[in-house]
Design a protein around this motif. Structure first.
Motif, PDB file in Angstrom:
ATOM      1  N   PHE A 110      21.832  29.325  26.534  1.00 36.18           N
ATOM      2  CA  PHE A 110      21.370  30.817  25.648  1.00 36.18           C
ATOM      3  C   PHE A 110      19.715  31.393  25.694  1.00 36.18           C
ATOM      4  O   PHE A 110      19.182  32.381  25.958  1.00 36.18           O
ATOM      5  CB  PHE A 110      22.061  30.804  24.435  1.00 36.18           C
ATOM      6  CG  PHE A 110      23.878  31.006  25.267  1.00 36.18           C
ATOM      7  CD1 PHE A 110      24.218  32.154  24.919  1.00 36.18           C
ATOM      8  CD2 PHE A 110      24.711  30.403  23.602  1.00 36.18           C
ATOM      9  CE1 PHE A 110      25.300  32.324  24.973  1.00 36.18           C
ATOM     10  CE2 PHE A 110      25.816  30.268  24.264  1.00 36.18           C
ATOM     11  CZ  PHE A 110      26.554  31.360  24.841  1.00 36.18           C
ATOM     12  N   VAL A 111      19.309  30.011  25.456  1.00 31.23           N
ATOM     13  CA  VAL A 111      18.100  30.425  25.020  1.00 31.23           C
ATOM     14  C   VAL A 111      17.040  31.323  26.501  1.00 31.23           C
ATOM     15  O   VAL A 111      15.693  31.276  25.851  1.00 31.23           O
ATOM     16  CB  VAL A 111      17.431  29.509  23.921  1.00 31.23           C
ATOM     17  CG1 VAL A 111      15.657  29.161  24.219  1.00 31.23           C
ATOM     18  CG2 VAL A 111      17.247  29.186  23.471  1.00 31.23           C
ATOM     19  N   THR A 112      17.560  30.244  27.295  1.00 26.61           N
ATOM     20  CA  THR A 112      16.503  30.235  28.669  1.00 26.61           C
ATOM     21  C   THR A 112      16.768  31.526  28.569  1.00 26.61           C
ATOM     22  O   THR A 112      16.003  32.875  28.669  1.00 26.61           O
ATOM     23  CB  THR A 112      17.184  29.339  29.871  1.00 26.61           C
ATOM     24  OG1 THR A 112      16.648  27.694  29.457  1.00 26.61           O
ATOM     25  CG2 THR A 112      16.524  29.771  30.781  1.00 26.61           C
ATOM     26  N   LEU A 113      18.226  32.387  28.839  1.00 27.96           N
ATOM     27  CA  LEU A 113      18.466  33.817  29.031  1.00 27.96           C
ATOM     28  C   LEU A 113      18.118  34.513  28.290  1.00 27.96           C
ATOM     29  O   LEU A 113      17.823  35.535  28.135  1.00 27.96           O
ATOM     30  CB  LEU A 113      19.492  33.625  29.274  1.00 27.96           C
ATOM     31  CG  LEU A 113      20.873  33.330  30.411  1.00 27.96           C
ATOM     32  CD1 LEU A 113      22.485  33.215  30.672  1.00 27.96           C
ATOM     33  CD2 LEU A 113      20.316  34.018  31.971  1.00 27.96           C
ATOM     34  N   ASP A 114      18.041  33.357  27.139  1.00 26.51           N
ATOM     35  CA  ASP A 114      17.328  34.988  25.759  1.00 26.51           C
ATOM     36  C   ASP A 114      15.954  35.573  26.658  1.00 26.51           C
ATOM     37  O   ASP A 114      15.050  37.322  26.187  1.00 26.51           O
ATOM     38  CB  ASP A 114      17.406  34.648  23.749  1.00 26.51           C
ATOM     39  CG  ASP A 114      17.348  35.635  23.470  1.00 26.51           C
ATOM     40  OD1 ASP A 114      17.489  37.014  23.698  1.00 26.51           O
ATOM     41  OD2 ASP A 114      16.553  35.600  22.667  1.00 26.51           O
ATOM     42  N   LEU A 115      14.856  34.512  26.656  1.00 33.10           N
ATOM     43  CA  LEU A 115      13.806  34.697  27.481  1.00 33.10           C
ATOM     44  C   LEU A 115      13.642  34.842  28.501  1.00 33.10           C
ATOM     45  O   LEU A 115      12.374  36.432  28.707  1.00 33.10           O
ATOM     46  CB  LEU A 115      13.237  33.198  27.629  1.00 33.10           C
ATOM     47  CG  LEU A 115      12.745  31.972  26.084  1.00 33.10           C
ATOM     48  CD1 LEU A 115      12.134  31.038  26.505  1.00 33.10           C
ATOM     49  CD2 LEU A 115      11.864  32.963  25.371  1.00 33.10           C
ATOM     50  N   PHE A 116      14.206  35.059  29.085  1.00 38.49           N
ATOM     51  CA  PHE A 116      14.488  35.978  30.635  1.00 38.49           C
ATOM     52  C   PHE A 116      14.040  37.277  30.463  1.00 38.49           C
ATOM     53  O   PHE A 116      14.404  38.073  31.368  1.00 38.49           O
ATOM     54  CB  PHE A 116      15.783  35.271  31.677  1.00 38.49           C
ATOM     55  CG  PHE A 116      15.224  34.071  32.826  1.00 38.49           C
ATOM     56  CD1 PHE A 116      13.942  33.394  31.902  1.00 38.49           C
ATOM     57  CD2 PHE A 116      16.076  33.569  33.026  1.00 38.49           C
ATOM     58  CE1 PHE A 116      13.748  32.300  32.063  1.00 38.49           C
ATOM     59  CE2 PHE A 116      16.210  32.002  33.862  1.00 38.49           C
ATOM     60  CZ  PHE A 116      14.582  31.703  33.075  1.00 38.49           C
ATOM     61  N   THR A 117      15.576  38.245  29.361  1.00 42.84           N
ATOM     62  CA  THR A 117      15.578  39.129  29.089  1.00 42.84           C
ATOM     63  C   THR A 117      14.955  39.587  27.929  1.00 42.84           C
ATOM     64  O   THR A 117      15.142  40.856  27.689  1.00 42.84           O
ATOM     65  CB  THR A 117      17.295  39.269  28.557  1.00 42.84           C
ATOM     66  OG1 THR A 117      17.753  38.698  27.493  1.00 42.84           O
ATOM     67  CG2 THR A 117      18.070  38.976  30.061  1.00 42.84           C
ATOM     68  N   GLY A 118      14.315  39.093  27.238  1.00 46.27           N
ATOM     69  CA  GLY A 118      13.219  39.441  26.916  1.00 46.27           C
ATOM     70  C   GLY A 118      14.209  40.116  25.116  1.00 46.27           C
ATOM     71  O   GLY A 118      13.666  40.353  25.105  1.00 46.27           O
ATOM     72  N   GLY A 119      15.018  38.914  24.999  1.00 42.83           N
ATOM     73  CA  GLY A 119      15.640  39.148  23.993  1.00 42.83           C
ATOM     74  C   GLY A 119      16.699  39.661  23.470  1.00 42.83           C
ATOM     75  O   GLY A 119      17.443  40.534  22.709  1.00 42.83           O
ATOM     76  N   ARG A 120      17.485  39.744  24.729  1.00 45.08           N
ATOM     77  CA  ARG A 120      18.850  40.839  25.014  1.00 45.08           C
ATOM     78  C   ARG A 120      20.155  40.410  24.810  1.00 45.08           C
ATOM     79  O   ARG A 120      21.620  40.070  25.822  1.00 45.08           O
ATOM     80  CB  ARG A 120      18.979  41.833  25.929  1.00 45.08           C
ATOM     81  CG  ARG A 120      17.532  43.094  25.760  1.00 45.08           C
ATOM     82  CD  ARG A 120      17.616  44.139  27.401  1.00 45.08           C
ATOM     83  NE  ARG A 120      16.670  42.770  28.200  1.00 45.08           N
ATOM     84  CZ  ARG A 120      17.127  43.820  29.248  1.00 45.08           C
ATOM     85  NH1 ARG A 120      18.612  43.653  29.612  1.00 45.08           N
ATOM     86  NH2 ARG A 120      16.520  42.820  30.516  1.00 45.08           N
ATOM     87  N   MET A 121      19.944  38.484  24.617  1.00 42.88           N
ATOM     88  CA  MET A 121      21.132  37.976  24.946  1.00 42.88           C
ATOM     89  C   MET A 121      21.762  37.735  23.548  1.00 42.88           C
ATOM     90  O   MET A 121      21.336  38.114  22.121  1.00 42.88           O
ATOM     91  CB  MET A 121      20.961  36.696  24.380  1.00 42.88           C
ATOM     92  CG  MET A 121      22.214  35.592  25.700  1.00 42.88           C
ATOM     93  SD  MET A 121      22.416  35.860  27.210  1.00 42.88           S
ATOM     94  CE  MET A 121      24.051  35.348  27.175  1.00 42.88           C
ATOM     95  N   ILE A 122      23.147  38.188  24.044  1.00 46.68           N
ATOM     96  CA  ILE A 122      24.836  37.598  22.456  1.00 46.68           C
ATOM     97  C   ILE A 122      25.068  35.978  23.475  1.00 46.68           C
ATOM     98  O   ILE A 122      25.917  36.199  23.909  1.00 46.68           O
ATOM     99  CB  ILE A 122      25.637  38.871  22.962  1.00 46.68           C
ATOM    100  CG1 ILE A 122      24.306  40.348  22.415  1.00 46.68           C
ATOM    101  CG2 ILE A 122      26.202  38.443  21.415  1.00 46.68           C
ATOM    102  CD1 ILE A 122      25.506  41.756  22.340  1.00 46.68           C
ATOM    103  N   ALA A 123      25.470  35.185  22.118  1.00 42.36           N
ATOM    104  CA  ALA A 123      25.556  33.923  22.251  1.00 42.36           C
ATOM    105  C   ALA A 123      27.151  34.493  22.081  1.00 42.36           C
ATOM    106  O   ALA A 123      28.149  34.078  21.235  1.00 42.36           O
ATOM    107  CB  ALA A 123      25.575  32.817  21.082  1.00 42.36           C
ATOM    108  N   GLY A 124      27.981  35.087  22.747  1.00 40.45           N
ATOM    109  CA  GLY A 124      29.910  34.646  23.335  1.00 40.45           C
ATOM    110  C   GLY A 124      30.349  33.514  23.639  1.00 40.45           C
ATOM    111  O   GLY A 124      29.972  33.075  24.747  1.00 40.45           O
TER     112      GLY A 124
END
Length: 323
Positions: free
Chosen positions: A83-97
């Motif tokens: 989740f943290v990696t994807l959040d960084l890759f997307t510039g803060g657009r990740m939701i932990a579903g």
């Protein structure tokens, strides 16, 4: 209502799947879709985390949401790092579903006891919050412990990564959403508009008891399968395919059959819009669509032919008009 698309990762036979998925995502974003959802299973589907990471560069605005990821199977620290990696890759657009997973087969192949499903999930949801949201206290339970644990990387968002919990409608599930979640994930495979309305009303009571505002608590509906066309012959063919899908769907002993809700919606733009409007009125503020076939063409048709009708119906309701 906001709209998202499911990444078409099921039974891919495209000669260049990455190019296909990248084009699907970039065009979906250009059409105005706001969410990119993906399912997590161990059969007949690409790995959701790898797939999201592969297409992350094709988007600038869409929020990414597994609907939902199976943290019990994937492990506490690997899930948090994903989740943290994807959040960084997307510039803060990740939701932990997050979801516990209903398949006993998946528990068996991962050498986990299905009887521990909900005890583990209740713990891992809190443990993940301690790793994904700054200021959240460390957690120590029977199965998971984050005391003294430092991932070495964190979301750059001050509030961290929001956690949405999947729940179809049991009282225990809805209490779990209210206790542990920043949003709810529900499934069209499980719920009709009427059932969604009723579960939303119960969830609101639990949210108030937890000191949360139901008016600002997100409710996303995932796995909404559809096919829209003005060509009656095409609709007849797709309905025949739908009946075959439901008739031949495997039902292993001890396994829950998922299609207790609406099932695939096949019809004209007006017919499809009527169902979407009913879902919006019942309390869904985000709908993640999954075409039965012709994925890119269908998300285009949905946005151009169905969404304007849904917006028109919402405006009429706001003005007090009824059909």
């Amino acid at each position: 209502m906001k709209f998202g698309v499911h990444l078409p990762t099921v039974r891919l036979n495209d000669p260049d799947p990455l190019a296909m998925l990248t084009e699907f995502v970039s065009q979906s974003e250009a059409m105005g879709y706001e969410y990119l959802a993906v399912n997590d299973h161990f059969f007949n589907v690409l790995d959701p985390v790898t797939a999201l990471a592969a297409v992350a560069g094709a988007t600038k605005r869409m929020r990414f949401i597994p609907a939902g990821l199976l943290p019990i199977h994937r492990g506490l620290v690997p899930t948090a790092k994903m989740f943290v990696t994807l959040d960084l890759f997307t510039g803060g657009r990740m939701i932990a579903g997050l979801a516990a997973g209903s398949s006993n087969v998946e528990y068996t192949i991962n050498n986990l006891d299905p009887a521990e499903r909900w005890h583990r999930f209740d713990e891992i949801a809190v443990a993940l919050r301690s790793l994904l949201q700054p200021g959240a206290p460390a957690f120590k339970g029977k199965y998971y412990n984050t005391e003294g644990l430092d991932l070495g990387v964190m979301s750059r968002r001050p509030e961290g990564i929001p956690i949405w919990i999947a729940a179809w409608g049991s009282n225990a599930g809805l209490r779990r959403v209210a206790r542990f979640g920043d949003g709810r994930l529900s499934s069209a495979l499980q719920l009709t508009p009427e059932a969604l309305r009723e579960t939303k009303a119960r969830l609101n009571q639990y949210l108030v008891a937890e000191g949360k505002d139901p008016a600002t608590f997100p409710n996303g509906l995932c796995t909404w399968q559809f096919y829209v066309s003005k060509d009656q012959s095409r609709l007849v063919a797709m309905n025949a395919r739908r009946e075959n899908l439901l008739r031949n769907r495997p039902r292993a002993a001890g396994e829950r059959h998922e299609l207790h809700g609406m099932g695939p919606i096949i019809g004209t733009p007006e017919q499809v819009a009527e169902v979407v409007s009913a879902l919006e009125e019942a309390g869904s503020d985000a709908l993640y669509i999954r075409p039965l076939d012709d994925h890119l063409e269908q998300v285009q048709r949905f946005m151009s032919d169905v969404v304007p009708l849904v917006r028109k119906a919402a405006a009429a309701r706001a003005n007090g008009d009824r059909p």
